[in-house]
Design a protein around this motif. Structure first.
Motif, PDB file in Angstrom:
ATOM      1  N   GLN A   1     -14.057  -5.722  -3.972  1.00 41.09           N
ATOM      2  CA  GLN A   1     -12.941  -5.034  -3.361  1.00 41.09           C
ATOM      3  C   GLN A   1     -13.252  -4.793  -1.894  1.00 41.09           C
ATOM      4  OE1 GLN A   1     -12.045  -1.440  -5.419  1.00 41.09           O
ATOM      5  NE2 GLN A   1     -11.535  -2.445  -7.356  1.00 41.09           N
ATOM      6  N   ASP A   2     -12.206  -4.799  -1.083  1.00 41.21           N
ATOM      7  CA  ASP A   2     -12.361  -4.454   0.315  1.00 41.21           C
ATOM      8  C   ASP A   2     -11.586  -3.175   0.590  1.00 41.21           C
ATOM      9  OD1 ASP A   2      -9.809  -5.330   0.147  1.00 41.21           O
ATOM     10  OD2 ASP A   2     -10.079  -7.146   1.345  1.00 41.21           O
ATOM     11  N   GLU A   3     -11.423  -2.848   1.856  1.00 44.39           N
ATOM     12  CA  GLU A   3     -10.792  -1.579   2.211  1.00 44.39           C
ATOM     13  C   GLU A   3      -9.326  -1.546   1.797  1.00 44.39           C
ATOM     14  OE1 GLU A   3     -11.370  -1.137   6.337  1.00 44.39           O
ATOM     15  OE2 GLU A   3     -13.540  -0.907   6.228  1.00 44.39           O
ATOM     16  N   ASP A   4      -8.637  -2.662   1.882  1.00 42.23           N
ATOM     17  CA  ASP A   4      -7.221  -2.685   1.553  1.00 42.23           C
ATOM     18  C   ASP A   4      -6.961  -3.078   0.095  1.00 42.23           C
ATOM     19  OD1 ASP A   4      -6.695  -2.032   4.143  1.00 42.23           O
ATOM     20  OD2 ASP A   4      -6.581  -4.117   4.810  1.00 42.23           O
ATOM     21  N   GLY A   5      -7.966  -3.240  -0.708  1.00 39.67           N
ATOM     22  CA  GLY A   5      -7.761  -3.665  -2.089  1.00 39.67           C
ATOM     23  C   GLY A   5      -8.472  -4.976  -2.347  1.00 39.67           C
ATOM     24  N   GLU A   6      -8.065  -5.670  -3.428  1.00 42.04           N
ATOM     25  CA  GLU A   6      -8.700  -6.921  -3.793  1.00 42.04           C
ATOM     26  C   GLU A   6      -7.925  -8.063  -3.178  1.00 42.04           C
ATOM     27  OE1 GLU A   6      -7.217  -5.580  -6.965  1.00 42.04           O
ATOM     28  OE2 GLU A   6      -8.837  -4.373  -7.757  1.00 42.04           O
ATOM     29  N   HIS A   7      -8.498  -8.699  -2.184  1.00 48.42           N
ATOM     30  CA  HIS A   7      -7.882  -9.847  -1.541  1.00 48.42           C
ATOM     31  C   HIS A   7      -8.983 -10.864  -1.261  1.00 48.42           C
ATOM     32  CE1 HIS A   7      -4.989  -6.573  -0.578  1.00 48.42           C
ATOM     33  NE2 HIS A   7      -4.115  -7.510  -0.932  1.00 48.42           N
ATOM     34  N   ILE A   8      -9.079 -11.848  -2.142  1.00 50.21           N
ATOM     35  CA  ILE A   8     -10.128 -12.849  -2.065  1.00 50.21           C
ATOM     36  C   ILE A   8      -9.485 -14.226  -2.136  1.00 50.21           C
ATOM     37  CG2 ILE A   8     -12.254 -13.710  -3.133  1.00 50.21           C
ATOM     38  CD1 ILE A   8     -12.655 -10.965  -4.342  1.00 50.21           C
TER      39      ILE A   8
ATOM     40  N   LYS B   1       0.821  -1.204   0.000  1.00 49.17           N
ATOM     41  CA  LYS B   1       0.000   0.000   0.000  1.00 49.17           C
ATOM     42  C   LYS B   1       0.855   1.255   0.000  1.00 49.17           C
ATOM     43  CE  LYS B   1      -4.054   1.918   2.344  1.00 49.17           C
ATOM     44  NZ  LYS B   1      -4.984   1.775   3.520  1.00 49.17           N
ATOM     45  N   LYS B   2       1.994   1.228   0.711  1.00 46.13           N
ATOM     46  CA  LYS B   2       2.894   2.381   0.718  1.00 46.13           C
ATOM     47  C   LYS B   2       3.548   2.582  -0.638  1.00 46.13           C
ATOM     48  CE  LYS B   2       4.026   2.087   5.655  1.00 46.13           C
ATOM     49  NZ  LYS B   2       5.129   1.871   6.640  1.00 46.13           N
ATOM     50  N   MET B   3       3.805   1.478  -1.336  1.00 41.70           N
ATOM     51  CA  MET B   3       4.458   1.594  -2.643  1.00 41.70           C
ATOM     52  C   MET B   3       3.536   2.206  -3.684  1.00 41.70           C
ATOM     53  SD  MET B   3       6.360  -2.117  -2.688  1.00 41.70           S
ATOM     54  CE  MET B   3       6.783  -1.972  -4.407  1.00 41.70           C
ATOM     55  N   GLY B   4       2.235   2.110  -3.491  1.00 39.13           N
ATOM     56  CA  GLY B   4       1.303   2.679  -4.459  1.00 39.13           C
ATOM     57  C   GLY B   4       0.907   1.674  -5.518  1.00 39.13           C
ATOM     58  N   GLU B   5       0.077   2.162  -6.447  1.00 36.86           N
ATOM     59  CA  GLU B   5      -0.448   1.275  -7.477  1.00 36.86           C
ATOM     60  C   GLU B   5       0.614   0.872  -8.487  1.00 36.86           C
ATOM     61  OE1 GLU B   5      -3.728   3.164  -9.277  1.00 36.86           O
ATOM     62  OE2 GLU B   5      -4.988   3.166  -7.458  1.00 36.86           O
ATOM     63  N   GLY B   6       1.586   1.689  -8.727  1.00 34.13           N
ATOM     64  CA  GLY B   6       2.599   1.366  -9.734  1.00 34.13           C
ATOM     65  C   GLY B   6       3.645   0.394  -9.254  1.00 34.13           C
ATOM     66  N   GLY B   7       3.672   0.076  -7.972  1.00 31.04           N
ATOM     67  CA  GLY B   7       4.699  -0.800  -7.439  1.00 31.04           C
ATOM     68  C   GLY B   7       4.425  -2.271  -7.731  1.00 31.04           C
ATOM     69  N   HIS B   8       5.412  -3.065  -7.385  1.00 30.59           N
ATOM     70  CA  HIS B   8       5.307  -4.507  -7.597  1.00 30.59           C
ATOM     71  C   HIS B   8       4.391  -5.112  -6.531  1.00 30.59           C
ATOM     72  CE1 HIS B   8       6.538  -8.481  -8.867  1.00 30.59           C
ATOM     73  NE2 HIS B   8       6.829  -8.799  -7.607  1.00 30.59           N
ATOM     74  N   ARG B   9       3.456  -5.981  -6.935  1.00 28.46           N
ATOM     75  CA  ARG B   9       2.508  -6.588  -5.993  1.00 28.46           C
ATOM     76  C   ARG B   9       3.239  -7.635  -5.153  1.00 28.46           C
ATOM     77  NH1 ARG B   9      -2.875  -6.931  -5.072  1.00 28.46           N
ATOM     78  NH2 ARG B   9      -3.313  -5.562  -6.827  1.00 28.46           N
ATOM     79  N   LEU B  10       3.129  -7.489  -3.838  1.00 32.98           N
ATOM     80  CA  LEU B  10       3.809  -8.396  -2.920  1.00 32.98           C
ATOM     81  C   LEU B  10       2.881  -9.476  -2.397  1.00 32.98           C
ATOM     82  CD1 LEU B  10       5.869  -5.773  -0.876  1.00 32.98           C
ATOM     83  CD2 LEU B  10       6.599  -7.098  -2.866  1.00 32.98           C
TER      84      LEU B  10
END
Length: 587
Positions: free
Chosen positions: A268-275, A187-196
């Motif tokens: 989507q949830d508050e922190d993004g898409e995590h399903i 979340k700190k890296m932003g949308e352009g960062g690599h998904r961890l």
């Protein structure tokens, strides 16, 4: 099923004819096979298990030939044991259409009785438990039933289970914290960062029946839920319908966010898409329980390629596809069957218990859905799968080995030891998370080129080759085995260098010769008889009667003894006795 079939009618359809009977339900059936007769002995073996009676079976197949008449006609030569060998016998137990060896049936019956004893002890402690806890009363579903049974177990076993449960929960919370840390960093890296952290996770549980898929794989599900994933369940225990067969094979398996395409933008949830999504069985089950195993090698290869294409598409869409293959031995399956049969009997008793509470007005709203789920947790298909253990394991293993890749390998979980398997599974899940973070980052010359997605082996292999390859053991187990072997060799070497090998292995009782203990003494019996014993294999030196040196030595000792005695007597003023004194002689 509900249709009642008599025993003799079912055996008659198979060609057996009843030829005898006895007390207690004992019956003998006969089957003609060419020129040989096969006898089947059947007798009930009580008590019943969940109102179904087990049967003890003995199958006789006579193959020996009696050649004793020829020998008796010619001579009285001894008859060998091979000529007196009896018929070949196969014994075991039949229960709900499954055949159990004596060992496996003992495992089932022991676990069944152990669970019922724990249930009875827990019922006796129910007033105490209800008084000390907030939620009392009888259990109503499987989780509360397991907690209820813990109160009826022995203190030592209960403490062990509690300790193992707490350790596993620590591991689950630790993995959940790691996933949360990855989400915050992402979340700190932003949308352009690599998904961890993966935005979608598919937990694919596949393997043998009664191998602990839900209880063991549920730890990974719990870690995802604690980290904020919305996890759903899909069961694919039935073959595809006629409509699903018209579409591509993998389209009937749901993915996170959509039922047919890999798209997570809808939820989507508050922190993004995590399903997360749990597959209880899946494509491999169509080979075992469907008709895909009857396809040709080329058609099977197409199915394998379609499955691996789905796997690659998941990685491209940032979905972690965790493939878990659960295996175990038949002993563990027999124990699980016994445990589930006991839980089914408990569910019936608890239903009667709750109905009695409702009739008295103690409970206003009683739901029996949880108890019905416990009863449905075991069905006749589990016993059919027990009989087909070797076949199912071979087909499952063949599918796993033909769809295994370096990018996303299968995780083989051996649940023979549940506690060790669960810890190893959480460790493998950690490794898959690290692999997900490092995907697409092999750009350094030291790491080499990125492996190709299509480099996986897709050629179908035969059953014989699969059984030869099998699965590689863990490097930890290999290291432990080598360290143990080295320690045994060091121990054997140390023992060998410090051991007196000349010493007798069996030490008899010690014998003493009084003449050997006296310095210079002779034993008249031994000397006159010329029979001197050998003490501990060493000859005792004897003195010749005519040897003057021996007599002189003896006389010198007597003289020295007299002189010392006279000296001590003088020092102590002891009166001496005259030789001519009669009183002294008498004294």
């Amino acid at each position: 099923g509900e249709k009642v079939v008599r025993q003799y009618e079912a055996l008659r359809d198979e060609g057996f004819v009843q030829c005898g009977a006895g007390s207690g339900g004992y019956a003998v059936y006969q089957f003609r096979f060419k020129s040989t007769t096969i006898l089947l002995h059947v007798t009930p073996y009580g008590p019943s298990i969940t109102d179904v009676m087990p049967f003890y079976l003995v199958l006789e197949f006579e193959t020996s030939v009696d050649v004793r008449q020829q020998k008796w006609a010619n001579s009285l030569a001894p008859i060998s044991s091979l000529q007196l060998q009896g018929p070949q016998v196969l014994e075991g137990y039949a229960y709900q259409g499954a055949f159990f060896s004596p060992h496996h049936f003992a495992e089932l019956k022991q676990m069944y009785d152990k669970q019922l004893l724990a249930y009875e002890a827990a019922c006796k402690k129910l007033p105490i438990v209800s008084k000390n806890t907030r939620h009392g009363g009888p259990p109503r579903d499987l989780p509360t039933l397991k907690s209820f049974l813990e109160a009826g177990k022995r203190s030592k076993k209960r403490e062990q289970n509690t300790r193992e449960f707490n350790e596993l929960q620590k591991v689950v919370r630790s993995v959940a914290r790691e996933i949360l840390a990855l989400m915050k960093k992402e979340k700190k890296m932003g949308e352009g960062g690599h998904r961890l952290a993966p935005k979608g996770v598919i937990l694919y549980f596949e393997g043998l029946d009664c191998s602990g898929k839900s209880s063991t794989g549920g730890l990974v599900q719990a870690a995802l839920e604690q980290s904020g994933y919305d996890v759903g369940m899909r069961q694919y225990n039935r073959p595809p319908t006629a409509e699903q067969r018209m579409r591509p094979w993998m389209d009937r398996f749901d993915v996170p966010g959509s039922s047919s395409i890999l798209d997570l933008s809808q939820t989507q949830d508050e922190d993004g898409e995590h399903i997360g999504l749990v597959w209880d069985r899946g494509p491999a089950g169509d080979f075992v329980y469907g008709n895909l195993n009857e396809l040709s090698v080329e058609d099977k290869k197409k199915r394998y390629e379609e499955f691996m294409a789905f796997d690659r598409e998941c990685r491209e869409k940032d979905i972690l596809f965790l493939k878990l293959f659960f295996v175990t031995n038949r002993d563990s399956i027999a124990k699980t069957l016994g445990k589930r049969l006991a839980q089914k009997k408990m569910a019936r008793d608890l239903t009667t218990w709750l109905q009695a509470c409702r009739s008295r007005g103690e409970v206003e709203d009683v739901s029996f859905e949880g108890l019905e789920a416990i009863s449905a947790h075991i069905d006749p298909t589990d016993f059919i799968a027990f009989n087909q253990y070797e076949r199912n394991l071979r087909i499952f293993s063949n599918f796993v080995m033909n769809t295994d890749t370096d990018d996303n390998p299968w995780v083989v979980v051996n649940t023979g030891d549940r506690y060790a398997a669960r810890k190893a599974l959480m460790s493998s899940f950690r490794d898959h998370l690290k692999g997900f973070q490092s995907r697409g980052q092999r750009c350094s010359p030291c790491l080499g080129p990125k492996p190709s997605m299509c480099s996986a082996k897709t050629q179908a292999i035969g059953v014989d080759e699969m059984m030869k390859n099998k699965f590689k053991s863990s490097w930890r187990h290999s290291m432990i085995a080598w360290v143990t072997l080295l320690a045994l060799l060091v121990l054997a070497g140390t023992y060998g260098t410090r051991t007196n090998w000349d010493r007798a292995w069996i030490v008899g009782p010690t014998k003493f010769n009084i003449s050997a203990l006296l310095e210079g003494g002779n034993d008249d019996d031994f000397v006159n008889g010329n029979n001197v014993d050998d003490v501990k294999n060493k000859k005792i030196p004897t003195n010749d009667v005519n040897d003057d040196s021996g007599k002189e030595a003896k006389a010198a000792k007597v003289k020295n003894f007299d002189e010392e005695s006279n000296k001590e007597g003088k020092d102590k003023n002891v009166p001496t006795i005259d030789a001519d004194d009669d009183s002294g002689k008498e004294a």
